[in-house]
Design a protein around this motif. Sequence first.
Motif, PDB file in Angstrom:
ATOM      1  N   VAL A   1      42.566  30.623  49.883  1.00 52.44           N
ATOM      2  CA  VAL A   1      43.630  31.589  49.614  1.00 52.44           C
ATOM      3  C   VAL A   1      44.977  31.000  50.017  1.00 52.44           C
ATOM      4  N   VAL A   2      45.019  30.380  51.195  1.00 52.33           N
ATOM      5  CA  VAL A   2      46.268  29.781  51.668  1.00 52.33           C
ATOM      6  C   VAL A   2      46.674  28.620  50.779  1.00 52.33           C
ATOM      7  N   ARG A   3      45.709  27.835  50.350  1.00 47.93           N
ATOM      8  CA  ARG A   3      46.003  26.648  49.544  1.00 47.93           C
ATOM      9  C   ARG A   3      46.494  27.008  48.147  1.00 47.93           C
ATOM     10  N   PHE A   4      45.801  27.940  47.477  1.00 47.79           N
ATOM     11  CA  PHE A   4      46.168  28.287  46.102  1.00 47.79           C
ATOM     12  C   PHE A   4      47.237  29.384  46.044  1.00 47.79           C
ATOM     13  N   GLN A   5      47.488  30.049  47.183  1.00 48.83           N
ATOM     14  CA  GLN A   5      48.524  31.082  47.283  1.00 48.83           C
ATOM     15  C   GLN A   5      48.313  32.208  46.274  1.00 48.83           C
ATOM     16  N   VAL A   6      47.084  32.658  46.176  1.00 47.83           N
ATOM     17  CA  VAL A   6      46.728  33.811  45.361  1.00 47.83           C
ATOM     18  C   VAL A   6      46.069  34.835  46.276  1.00 47.83           C
ATOM     19  N   SER A   7      45.936  36.050  45.794  1.00 45.32           N
ATOM     20  CA  SER A   7      45.313  37.080  46.617  1.00 45.32           C
ATOM     21  C   SER A   7      43.818  36.808  46.754  1.00 45.32           C
ATOM     22  N   PRO A   8      43.192  37.291  47.837  1.00 51.69           N
ATOM     23  CA  PRO A   8      41.746  37.111  47.967  1.00 51.69           C
ATOM     24  C   PRO A   8      40.969  37.692  46.791  1.00 51.69           C
ATOM     25  N   SER A   9      41.416  38.832  46.249  1.00 55.54           N
ATOM     26  CA  SER A   9      40.703  39.433  45.123  1.00 55.54           C
ATOM     27  C   SER A   9      40.826  38.567  43.871  1.00 55.54           C
ATOM     28  N   ALA A  10      42.022  37.991  43.638  1.00 59.87           N
ATOM     29  CA  ALA A  10      42.198  37.118  42.478  1.00 59.87           C
ATOM     30  C   ALA A  10      41.353  35.861  42.615  1.00 59.87           C
ATOM     31  N   LEU A  11      41.295  35.297  43.808  1.00 61.10           N
ATOM     32  CA  LEU A  11      40.484  34.106  44.028  1.00 61.10           C
ATOM     33  C   LEU A  11      39.003  34.438  43.881  1.00 61.10           C
ATOM     34  N   ALA A  12      38.581  35.599  44.415  1.00 58.12           N
ATOM     35  CA  ALA A  12      37.178  35.996  44.299  1.00 58.12           C
ATOM     36  C   ALA A  12      36.769  36.138  42.837  1.00 58.12           C
ATOM     37  N   ALA A  13      37.650  36.758  42.037  1.00 61.79           N
ATOM     38  CA  ALA A  13      37.350  36.932  40.617  1.00 61.79           C
ATOM     39  C   ALA A  13      37.238  35.585  39.917  1.00 61.79           C
ATOM     40  N   ARG A  14      38.126  34.674  40.249  1.00 64.72           N
ATOM     41  CA  ARG A  14      38.119  33.359  39.611  1.00 64.72           C
ATOM     42  C   ARG A  14      36.892  32.540  40.009  1.00 64.72           C
ATOM     43  N   LEU A  15      36.566  32.516  41.293  1.00 64.48           N
ATOM     44  CA  LEU A  15      35.433  31.723  41.759  1.00 64.48           C
ATOM     45  C   LEU A  15      34.110  32.289  41.258  1.00 64.48           C
ATOM     46  N   THR A  16      34.021  33.625  41.209  1.00 62.85           N
ATOM     47  CA  THR A  16      32.802  34.254  40.712  1.00 62.85           C
ATOM     48  C   THR A  16      32.637  33.997  39.223  1.00 62.85           C
ATOM     49  N   GLN A  17      33.728  34.111  38.485  1.00 63.26           N
ATOM     50  CA  GLN A  17      33.690  33.893  37.033  1.00 63.26           C
ATOM     51  C   GLN A  17      33.274  32.470  36.697  1.00 63.26           C
TER      52      GLN A  17
ATOM     53  N   GLY B   1      31.324  30.748  38.525  1.00 59.29           N
ATOM     54  CA  GLY B   1      30.002  30.499  39.090  1.00 59.29           C
ATOM     55  C   GLY B   1      30.039  29.595  40.302  1.00 59.29           C
ATOM     56  N   VAL B   2      31.219  29.476  40.913  1.00 66.87           N
ATOM     57  CA  VAL B   2      31.371  28.600  42.069  1.00 66.87           C
ATOM     58  C   VAL B   2      30.828  29.251  43.329  1.00 66.87           C
ATOM     59  N   ILE B   3      30.947  30.575  43.424  1.00 63.06           N
ATOM     60  CA  ILE B   3      30.401  31.301  44.567  1.00 63.06           C
ATOM     61  C   ILE B   3      29.500  32.423  44.057  1.00 63.06           C
ATOM     62  N   ALA B   4      28.625  32.883  44.924  1.00 64.82           N
ATOM     63  CA  ALA B   4      27.727  33.977  44.580  1.00 64.82           C
ATOM     64  C   ALA B   4      28.496  35.298  44.612  1.00 64.82           C
ATOM     65  N   PRO B   5      28.050  36.300  43.853  1.00 61.20           N
ATOM     66  CA  PRO B   5      28.746  37.590  43.838  1.00 61.20           C
ATOM     67  C   PRO B   5      28.929  38.205  45.223  1.00 61.20           C
ATOM     68  N   ARG B   6      27.917  38.073  46.096  1.00 56.94           N
ATOM     69  CA  ARG B   6      28.039  38.664  47.430  1.00 56.94           C
ATOM     70  C   ARG B   6      29.140  37.974  48.244  1.00 56.94           C
ATOM     71  N   THR B   7      29.331  36.669  47.983  1.00 56.35           N
ATOM     72  CA  THR B   7      30.411  35.951  48.657  1.00 56.35           C
ATOM     73  C   THR B   7      31.765  36.440  48.144  1.00 56.35           C
ATOM     74  N   GLY B   8      31.831  36.697  46.837  1.00 52.80           N
ATOM     75  CA  GLY B   8      33.061  37.240  46.271  1.00 52.80           C
ATOM     76  C   GLY B   8      33.401  38.593  46.860  1.00 52.80           C
ATOM     77  N   ALA B   9      32.381  39.423  47.065  1.00 52.82           N
ATOM     78  CA  ALA B   9      32.607  40.744  47.656  1.00 52.82           C
ATOM     79  C   ALA B   9      33.145  40.605  49.076  1.00 52.82           C
ATOM     80  N   ARG B  10      32.630  39.618  49.801  1.00 49.42           N
ATOM     81  CA  ARG B  10      33.108  39.391  51.173  1.00 49.42           C
ATOM     82  C   ARG B  10      34.563  38.933  51.167  1.00 49.42           C
ATOM     83  N   LEU B  11      34.901  38.086  50.211  1.00 46.14           N
ATOM     84  CA  LEU B  11      36.275  37.599  50.115  1.00 46.14           C
ATOM     85  C   LEU B  11      37.242  38.728  49.791  1.00 46.14           C
ATOM     86  N   ARG B  12      36.835  39.659  48.958  1.00 42.34           N
ATOM     87  CA  ARG B  12      37.711  40.779  48.592  1.00 42.34           C
ATOM     88  C   ARG B  12      38.024  41.675  49.784  1.00 42.34           C
TER      89      ARG B  12
END
Length: 392
Positions: free
Chosen positions: A272-288, A290-301
């Motif tokens: 989040v600090v590196r890409f300077q995007v919101s945690p929710s935006a990063l979670a959506a991108r990483l999940t889409q 397939g870089v992280i699992a959905p449960r990890t995305g939920a934790r990031l949000r």
Amino acid sequence: MGDVADRVRKVMKDASVSQGVFAQGVGLAPDKLSKSLNGVRRFTSLDLARIAEFGNTTVDWLLTGRKPLRPTVAARASAPVVDDEGRGRLDDLVERFVTAHEVLDLLGLASELPELPSVRPDLKRYVDQGVALADDALARLAAAGTPAIDGLETADLLQAFERTFGVDVAKIGLPDGIDGAAWQADGFRLIMIARTRVPTRQRFTLAHELGHILARDAQDLLTETQLAPGRQKDLTEVRANVFAANLLMPRGEIDSVVREKEVTDEQLASLVVRFQVSPSALAARLTQLGVIAPRTGARLRGLTTHDCHWLTGQSDLFEARTTWSEANRLPFRPAQLLYEAYLAGDTTLRPLAAYTGVDVDRIRETLEPEPAPQEGVSSGTGVDEGDLVYQP
């Protein structure tokens, strides 16, 4: 409506002043004004700039009689686009910006805009268009000397956009609910982003508005009401969101830093600090991706941008980014060109003052300060003139 002289006479008539008073007001000798009105002498560009200022009109109108180019607001959301106070601020900037460009165009100083990437005609889905447009924009940025987006502060990213794509970016106070706006015409490309205490939203809005410019969506003034990535129904908004996500979080850069689907909160926070995007935006991108699992995305949000900076020991960086996102910024290029025109004697300081919103006398004092008295060199100091005086 007549010729230039007729329109100058109309300015005099509307101002209800005599020809002598008018000549004094626009800095012309009475005989020169008389000759110009009678066709013996041509009005210079400086004359017309001063007359336009005096009459609260534009040089283009004086020359052609055309009404000034001004945008109509195109609403892109169901909520009210602007309130009275905010519309005033938005219109004020647009008016100053367009007027500055009209003066520069008259003086032959309008910048030649670089050719833009465009939507690929073979792609029918708006999502695919957004992805491809981002890839093209990243390639153009890399060719211009900006090989990577991650880690690039928004101030530097903004300037890279201006250099590479010929856009002018303003950071100003916009009405509540308006995150940004974009407008493009033959001679310029304008992006406005709102001052805010949420730097990640501002950065995403900047990229989103650039997506509209590259897709040629902003032929009318386009305002963005409460951008929410992933929630738009308008397909042009979907395309701009996809563009922004792919531009700010490129697949190649993500793959280089995320190699396992199970990552810690601290690792997520560092992204989040590196890409300077919101945690929710990063979670959506990483999940889409397939870089992280959905449960990890939920934790990031569940984190906030401030949390992420705190977890990585960079709270001071968050404060610095917030301070920058709250500050005003006018596009620099018009101001620079107007100042250069003043130094060349082609115009007065008034166009620069009108553009910046700063009083002419204050600008003159800033640019041409009175020289400070030199200590120790006057005849009353006991030191001969010309001797060097050294002080500890």
